[in-house]
Every structure is written in C-alpha cells, then in structure tokens.
Design a protein around this motif. Structure first.
Motif, PDB file in Angstrom:
ATOM      1  N   VAL A  11      -6.649 -34.707 -18.140  1.00  0.00           N
ATOM      2  CA  VAL A  11      -6.428 -33.181 -17.585  1.00  0.00           C
ATOM      3  C   VAL A  11      -7.534 -32.705 -18.184  1.00  0.00           C
ATOM      4  CG1 VAL A  11      -5.028 -31.188 -17.362  1.00  0.00           C
ATOM      5  CG2 VAL A  11      -3.734 -33.401 -17.789  1.00  0.00           C
ATOM      6  N   ALA A  12      -8.386 -32.132 -17.242  1.00  0.00           N
ATOM      7  CA  ALA A  12      -9.489 -30.990 -17.359  1.00  0.00           C
ATOM      8  C   ALA A  12      -8.890 -29.828 -17.810  1.00  0.00           C
ATOM      9  CB  ALA A  12     -10.374 -31.281 -16.112  1.00  0.00           C
ATOM     10  N   GLY A  13      -9.586 -29.022 -18.528  1.00  0.00           N
ATOM     11  CA  GLY A  13      -9.400 -28.001 -19.007  1.00  0.00           C
ATOM     12  C   GLY A  13      -9.353 -26.733 -18.014  1.00  0.00           C
ATOM     13  N   THR A  14     -10.323 -26.691 -17.120  1.00  0.00           N
ATOM     14  CA  THR A  14     -10.292 -25.653 -16.102  1.00  0.00           C
ATOM     15  C   THR A  14     -10.904 -26.028 -14.905  1.00  0.00           C
ATOM     16  OG1 THR A  14     -11.177 -23.355 -15.770  1.00  0.00           O
ATOM     17  CG2 THR A  14     -12.528 -24.826 -16.673  1.00  0.00           C
ATOM     18  N   VAL A  15     -10.556 -25.373 -13.783  1.00  0.00           N
ATOM     19  CA  VAL A  15     -11.265 -25.522 -12.296  1.00  0.00           C
ATOM     20  C   VAL A  15     -12.609 -25.201 -12.622  1.00  0.00           C
ATOM     21  CG1 VAL A  15     -10.714 -23.471 -11.313  1.00  0.00           C
ATOM     22  CG2 VAL A  15     -10.810 -25.255  -9.848  1.00  0.00           C
ATOM     23  N   ASP A  16     -13.540 -25.526 -11.866  1.00  0.00           N
ATOM     24  CA  ASP A  16     -14.915 -25.222 -11.604  1.00  0.00           C
ATOM     25  C   ASP A  16     -15.074 -24.119 -10.726  1.00  0.00           C
ATOM     26  OD1 ASP A  16     -17.657 -25.125 -11.101  1.00  0.00           O
ATOM     27  OD2 ASP A  16     -17.960 -27.323 -10.889  1.00  0.00           O
ATOM     28  N   PRO A  28     -12.945 -30.909 -13.653  1.00  0.00           N
ATOM     29  CA  PRO A  28     -12.521 -32.108 -13.001  1.00  0.00           C
ATOM     30  C   PRO A  28     -13.718 -32.465 -11.855  1.00  0.00           C
ATOM     31  CG  PRO A  28     -11.177 -30.474 -11.989  1.00  0.00           C
ATOM     32  CD  PRO A  28     -11.964 -29.901 -13.273  1.00  0.00           C
ATOM     33  N   GLY A  29     -13.634 -33.645 -11.505  1.00  0.00           N
ATOM     34  CA  GLY A  29     -14.632 -34.065 -10.512  1.00  0.00           C
ATOM     35  C   GLY A  29     -14.528 -33.264  -9.347  1.00  0.00           C
ATOM     36  N   ALA A  30     -15.985 -33.436  -8.683  1.00  0.00           N
ATOM     37  CA  ALA A  30     -16.192 -32.519  -7.485  1.00  0.00           C
ATOM     38  C   ALA A  30     -15.084 -32.551  -6.456  1.00  0.00           C
ATOM     39  CB  ALA A  30     -17.750 -32.916  -7.088  1.00  0.00           C
ATOM     40  N   ALA A  31     -14.507 -33.888  -6.054  1.00  0.00           N
ATOM     41  CA  ALA A  31     -13.567 -33.921  -4.938  1.00  0.00           C
ATOM     42  C   ALA A  31     -12.327 -33.108  -5.298  1.00  0.00           C
ATOM     43  CB  ALA A  31     -13.400 -35.483  -4.862  1.00  0.00           C
ATOM     44  N   LEU A  32     -12.058 -33.255  -6.471  1.00  0.00           N
ATOM     45  CA  LEU A  32     -10.703 -32.515  -6.807  1.00  0.00           C
ATOM     46  C   LEU A  32     -10.964 -31.120  -7.014  1.00  0.00           C
ATOM     47  CD1 LEU A  32      -9.400 -34.514 -10.054  1.00  0.00           C
ATOM     48  CD2 LEU A  32      -8.609 -34.637  -7.695  1.00  0.00           C
ATOM     49  N   VAL A  33     -12.183 -30.450  -7.326  1.00  0.00           N
ATOM     50  CA  VAL A  33     -12.326 -29.326  -7.157  1.00  0.00           C
ATOM     51  C   VAL A  33     -12.473 -28.617  -5.669  1.00  0.00           C
ATOM     52  CG1 VAL A  33     -14.155 -27.214  -7.872  1.00  0.00           C
ATOM     53  CG2 VAL A  33     -13.631 -29.191  -9.367  1.00  0.00           C
ATOM     54  N   GLU A  34     -12.880 -29.295  -4.998  1.00  0.00           N
ATOM     55  CA  GLU A  34     -13.029 -29.069  -3.465  1.00  0.00           C
ATOM     56  C   GLU A  34     -11.627 -28.709  -2.946  1.00  0.00           C
ATOM     57  OE1 GLU A  34     -15.923 -31.364  -1.570  1.00  0.00           O
ATOM     58  OE2 GLU A  34     -17.440 -30.962  -2.836  1.00  0.00           O
ATOM     59  N   GLN A  35     -10.652 -29.531  -3.420  1.00  0.00           N
ATOM     60  CA  GLN A  35      -9.252 -29.549  -3.019  1.00  0.00           C
ATOM     61  C   GLN A  35      -8.888 -27.870  -2.999  1.00  0.00           C
ATOM     62  OE1 GLN A  35      -6.571 -31.951  -4.503  1.00  0.00           O
ATOM     63  NE2 GLN A  35      -7.810 -33.884  -4.322  1.00  0.00           N
ATOM     64  N   ALA A  36      -9.165 -27.394  -4.223  1.00  0.00           N
ATOM     65  CA  ALA A  36      -8.913 -25.982  -4.643  1.00  0.00           C
ATOM     66  C   ALA A  36      -9.575 -24.902  -3.979  1.00  0.00           C
ATOM     67  CB  ALA A  36      -8.799 -25.907  -6.307  1.00  0.00           C
ATOM     68  N   ASP A  37     -10.988 -25.099  -3.370  1.00  0.00           N
ATOM     69  CA  ASP A  37     -11.884 -24.171  -2.930  1.00  0.00           C
ATOM     70  C   ASP A  37     -11.188 -23.513  -1.911  1.00  0.00           C
ATOM     71  OD1 ASP A  37     -13.828 -24.459  -4.733  1.00  0.00           O
ATOM     72  OD2 ASP A  37     -14.718 -25.711  -3.549  1.00  0.00           O
ATOM     73  N   SER A  38     -10.256 -23.930  -1.176  1.00  0.00           N
ATOM     74  CA  SER A  38      -9.711 -23.114   0.011  1.00  0.00           C
ATOM     75  C   SER A  38      -8.776 -21.937  -0.469  1.00  0.00           C
ATOM     76  CB  SER A  38      -8.737 -24.209   0.796  1.00  0.00           C
ATOM     77  OG  SER A  38      -7.587 -24.372   0.004  1.00  0.00           O
ATOM     78  N   GLY A  39      -8.273 -22.013  -1.591  1.00  0.00           N
ATOM     79  CA  GLY A  39      -7.467 -20.918  -2.276  1.00  0.00           C
ATOM     80  C   GLY A  39      -6.147 -21.148  -1.954  1.00  0.00           C
ATOM     81  N   ARG A  55      -2.564 -26.347  -3.428  1.00  0.00           N
ATOM     82  CA  ARG A  55      -3.668 -26.998  -3.696  1.00  0.00           C
ATOM     83  C   ARG A  55      -4.311 -26.604  -5.140  1.00  0.00           C
ATOM     84  NH1 ARG A  55      -7.443 -28.253   1.680  1.00  0.00           N
ATOM     85  NH2 ARG A  55      -5.628 -29.410   2.965  1.00  0.00           N
ATOM     86  N   GLN A  56      -3.729 -25.563  -5.695  1.00  0.00           N
ATOM     87  CA  GLN A  56      -4.385 -25.291  -7.071  1.00  0.00           C
ATOM     88  C   GLN A  56      -4.116 -26.297  -8.207  1.00  0.00           C
ATOM     89  OE1 GLN A  56      -5.998 -22.327  -7.963  1.00  0.00           O
ATOM     90  NE2 GLN A  56      -6.232 -21.562  -6.087  1.00  0.00           N
ATOM     91  N   LEU A  57      -5.073 -26.435  -8.762  1.00  0.00           N
ATOM     92  CA  LEU A  57      -5.173 -27.818  -9.625  1.00  0.00           C
ATOM     93  C   LEU A  57      -3.978 -27.730 -11.064  1.00  0.00           C
ATOM     94  CD1 LEU A  57      -8.800 -28.942  -9.762  1.00  0.00           C
ATOM     95  CD2 LEU A  57      -6.832 -29.587  -8.080  1.00  0.00           C
ATOM     96  N   VAL A  58      -3.648 -26.403 -11.169  1.00  0.00           N
ATOM     97  CA  VAL A  58      -2.883 -25.941 -12.312  1.00  0.00           C
ATOM     98  C   VAL A  58      -1.330 -26.414 -11.798  1.00  0.00           C
ATOM     99  CG1 VAL A  58      -2.514 -23.743 -11.648  1.00  0.00           C
ATOM    100  CG2 VAL A  58      -2.368 -24.322 -14.064  1.00  0.00           C
ATOM    101  N   VAL A  59      -1.053 -26.275 -10.460  1.00  0.00           N
ATOM    102  CA  VAL A  59       0.209 -26.631 -10.127  1.00  0.00           C
ATOM    103  C   VAL A  59       0.247 -28.275  -9.971  1.00  0.00           C
ATOM    104  CG1 VAL A  59       0.938 -24.485  -9.311  1.00  0.00           C
ATOM    105  CG2 VAL A  59      -0.138 -25.931  -7.750  1.00  0.00           C
ATOM    106  N   THR A  60      -0.832 -28.772  -9.410  1.00  0.00           N
ATOM    107  CA  THR A  60      -0.805 -30.350  -9.084  1.00  0.00           C
ATOM    108  C   THR A  60      -1.028 -30.927 -10.509  1.00  0.00           C
ATOM    109  OG1 THR A  60      -3.059 -30.313  -8.605  1.00  0.00           O
ATOM    110  CG2 THR A  60      -1.782 -29.788  -6.961  1.00  0.00           C
ATOM    111  N   GLY A  61      -1.076 -30.346 -11.539  1.00  0.00           N
ATOM    112  CA  GLY A  61      -1.170 -31.047 -12.951  1.00  0.00           C
ATOM    113  C   GLY A  61      -2.761 -31.794 -13.277  1.00  0.00           C
TER     114      GLY A  61
END
Length: 443
Positions: free
Chosen positions: A208-213, A262-273, A277-283
């Motif tokens: 698990v990464a610490g924070t979203v980019d 996390p990696g760029a692909a995962l961060v871009e999932q959350a960029d929509s807001g 898709r927020q990474l804190v709820v997808t774990g």
C-alpha cells in the motif's frame, strides 16, 4: 429521544404576506418551525396562482433524497409553490447545463461550484442577488464573511453557498492501526507529510502506498501557494509563475522517487475526483485528498474506518469555502420566489436539519447551532468536528476563480500526468501549462 436544539428566533408577518423584517429588528432572524425570511407569496404570481419552479443539481441518491425532503417542507409552508426536480451525477452536469443555456431553458434554481460561477455570472446566465441581499430579502448576515465573499463576482452577489467545505486528507484509520503507523496530523509540513507517506509504504512492504500523488490536484497546489505567500489567481490571471510551479512538481517527483505514492496508472484513476475511484477506498493508498464534505460518501464505499485532517501546511492557507452554490436563472419568471427558496434552504433550521451535512457544514452559523446534535451519521459527525476544529484559524477568502478555471484545472492534471509518464521534463511541462492556462484565462 428528541434532540434539544437552541431556538432560532421567529420572525413576524403582516396580513396576507410575510415580509422580511430583519432590517427593522436589527439582527438576522430565522424561523424555528417555519420559514426564514419566507413569504406566503414571494411575488405577484404566487398570489394569482400556482408557481412551479424547476430545480437541477448533481449528487448522489442520498443528496437527492434529502434535498427533495427540504423542498417538500417549503411547499408545505407555501402551498402555491411546487417543484419539478432533476438531478444527476457530476459527470456531464455542466454539459447538460450548457445545452439548456443554448436553448434558453435553464432551470429556475441550479447548483453550481466555483469552477463555473464566474463564467455563468459574466455571461449573465444567473440572477444577480445584490439588491436582495442589500435589503435582506436574502439574508446572508448569519453566514461567515468569507463564505459570502466567495459567492461574489465583480462586486456583485451572484450565488449563495449551499454548504461549507475544506480540502482534507482522508485516511484509512484501520490500516494505520494494523501497520502501527501514526495518523497524519493537520498542519504538518508538506515535507513531513511525504515522509509520513513513505513510512506507510515501507511498513506495508510496498503493498500500500502512503498517499495519492497530488501534483495535479489544484486544491493542494492552491493551498501550497497560499502557504508560500502566493495565490492561485491574481485577478483574471495566474497568481504564480514558472519557478513556483517547478518547485511544486519537484516536491512530488521526490515523493514518487521515495515511493510515497503509487504508480502513475493508479494515480490517474483517482484524477477524475470520482469517490468510487479514490485510492483510499479501493485500498491502494492509506490517504487521499478530498473535500471534507465527501467523507460520508467515501465512508459508505469501504468497511474500514476513515479519518479526516486538514491538508499539510498552515490552516490559515484555507478559507471558508463553498462546497457548491445555489443560484437562480436570470430568465426565471419567478425571481422573488427563487430567492425565497434559496433563503429557506440556507437559513431555515428545519431545512438545515433535513439536509444535514451532505453538502458540507450548513452555510448559516445559526443553523449550525440549531442542528448541532441532530446529526447521527458517524462520518458526518467526524467531518463536522473537523470543520469546527479549525474554523477559527481559516484565512481570508480570495475572489472566486475567474472564467477559464475549469480548463486550467484540466491542464494542471494533464501536465502532472505527462510528468508521471515521463513524456515531458519539468520545465517543458511547466512552460506548456503556463502558456495554455494563460490562453484559457484570456479567452
């Protein structure tokens, strides 16, 4: 057991028509069991026959349920007035409004956010509320000054906050307990926050990464700039230059190098807001950046307990920020009734109890006091407690963003994504963003 609430003063009426008497009484007055500043017939048409107002907003099913309850309460108090409601998710909302605007068929009452408030005001799509606030037909005296200012465009009151929110770090409390990593603290420096995120990644052995980019998150950049003594906008231009943006991008480059994100692909999932898709709820991360009023919705998407604190940096970088606004259509046939409904949704204690904190803290301080104790949802309680904890530390509100802000936000995301994917260097991405953002603001 009924919740005891502080009374909100009742305000008087004259025969056949209730009028706004607050100017005579010298203080903002709200109705405990009825309407706050609301008339039986707000304009001539309500005395001559029925009035149907169309209302349009974005949000979840829960927001729709609560908003419709509040509008039904208004109709109970004003039987001549009924509502035709339409709502949808955030995606495509402004495209639909643009289509309606082109056809001259905008609903009487609409929900806006700060990305479009200035543009809709300057294009004269929404109703100017200045005169009605000056004589307190629309009574904003119970709202924080900064919240009022944030609905003011070119010196004119154009919209009223539907709620107050703050940019926040939403974190997975259960995960941090499991990893034996301390929770993030509000007010920690950006460098310390990234170091905390690295600690999470290490403690989880990289699972698990610490924070979203947040390099493409305009909210985070805006608060970082304010903590540096700068701002996102200066009038109708960007309030920062190349060196400041480079420093921001390099901060997050170091975070990526240190595996705090996390990696760029995962961060871009959350960029929509989008909350789902927020990474804190997808774990996939221990923390995401969100609006504080989104905490209940995010909590519904995970079984883990979520906590909330302010973004890194001094609390004074934040300001009383409207989560969204209520605005009237300039071409409505019933402008006084529209204003009356806005007044009701903003300043009525019973309406505030029904709406809860789904759109954030109630805009009116008096309604906040009235509804205190009536909120039973634990996530809403945590969000409200967070907002109350730093209310006295907030800084002055800027003007709402200029026309072109929505485009600038998209350009920042694109610049950050190009850096993560290594399609461009920092200086090249910065130069491209500044040129395109300045063109968007000048258009």
């Amino acid at each position: 057991m009924p919740v005891a609430r502080p009374p909100i003063a009742r305000f008087g009426a004259d025969p056949g028509r209730r009028r706004v008497l607050t100017a005579l009484l010298g203080a903002p007055l709200l109705a405990t069991g009825g309407l706050a500043g609301c008339s039986d017939g707000a304009d001539t048409s309500t005395q001559d026959g029925p009035v149907e107002l169309s209302v349009f907003w974005w949000g979840t099913t829960k927001r729709a349920e609560l908003t419709e309850k509040a509008l039904r309460l208004y109709s109970e108090r004003n039987p001549r007035v009924s509502f035709r409601v339409t709502w949808q998710g955030a995606d495509g909302y402004y495209e639909r409004l643009a289509t309606q605007a082109a056809g001259g068929n905008i609903p009487d009452l609409i929900q806006l956010d700060d990305s479009m408030l200035t543009e809709y005001s300057q294009r004269q799509i929404i109703l100017d509320l200045t005169e009605r606030t000056a004589d307190h037909r629309l009574d904003l005296r119970g709202l924080p000054d900064g919240l009022i200012r944030y609905g003011t465009v070119d010196g004119r009151t154009m919209a009223v906050a539907a709620g107050q929110t703050l940019a926040a770090v939403v974190f997975n409390r259960d995960l941090l307990r499991e990893l034996r990593v301390p929770e993030p603290r509000g007010g920690m420096s950006w460098v310390d926050y990234i170091a905390w995120a690295q600690q999470v990644t290490e403690a989880s052995d990289g699972q698990v990464a610490g924070t979203v980019d947040a390099s493409g998150d305009y909210r985070a950049l805006w608060l970082w700039l304010r903590s540096q003594g700068s701002d996102f906008y200066r009038g109708r231009q960007l309030g920062f230059g190349a060196e400041e943006l480079i420093a921001w991008f390099e901060l997050w480059q170091r975070a990526r190098t240190g595996r705090a994100t996390p990696g760029a692909a995962l961060v871009e999932q959350a960029d929509s807001g989008e909350p789902t898709r927020q990474l804190v709820v997808t774990g996939l991360t221990a923390a995401s950046f969100a609006w504080s009023h989104q905490l209940p919705e995010l909590q519904r998407l995970t079984k883990s307990e979520l906590g909330v604190v302010g973004l890194p940096g001094p609390p004074g970088a934040q300001w009383p920020r409207a989560s969204m606004f209520w605005a009237g259509f300039r071409g409505t046939r019933h402008p006084d009734t529209v204003v009356d409904v806005i007044n009701f949704l903003t300043t009525n204690g019973e309406a505030g109890t029904l709406l809860g904190h789904e759109r954030g803290l109630n805009a009116s301080l008096a309604v906040r006091r009235y509804t205190e104790g009536s909120i039973t949802d634990p996530a809403q309680q945590r969000a409200a407690e967070f907002g109350a904890s730093i209310a006295g530390q907030l800084g002055p509100a800027p003007a709402p963003p200029p026309k072109g802000h929505a485009r600038v936000r998209s350009l920042l995301v694109a610049a950050a994504e190009s850096l993560r994917a290594k399609r461009a260097g920092t200086r090249a991405a910065t130069a491209r963003f500044l040129a395109q953002a300045n063109a968007a603001l000048a258009a």
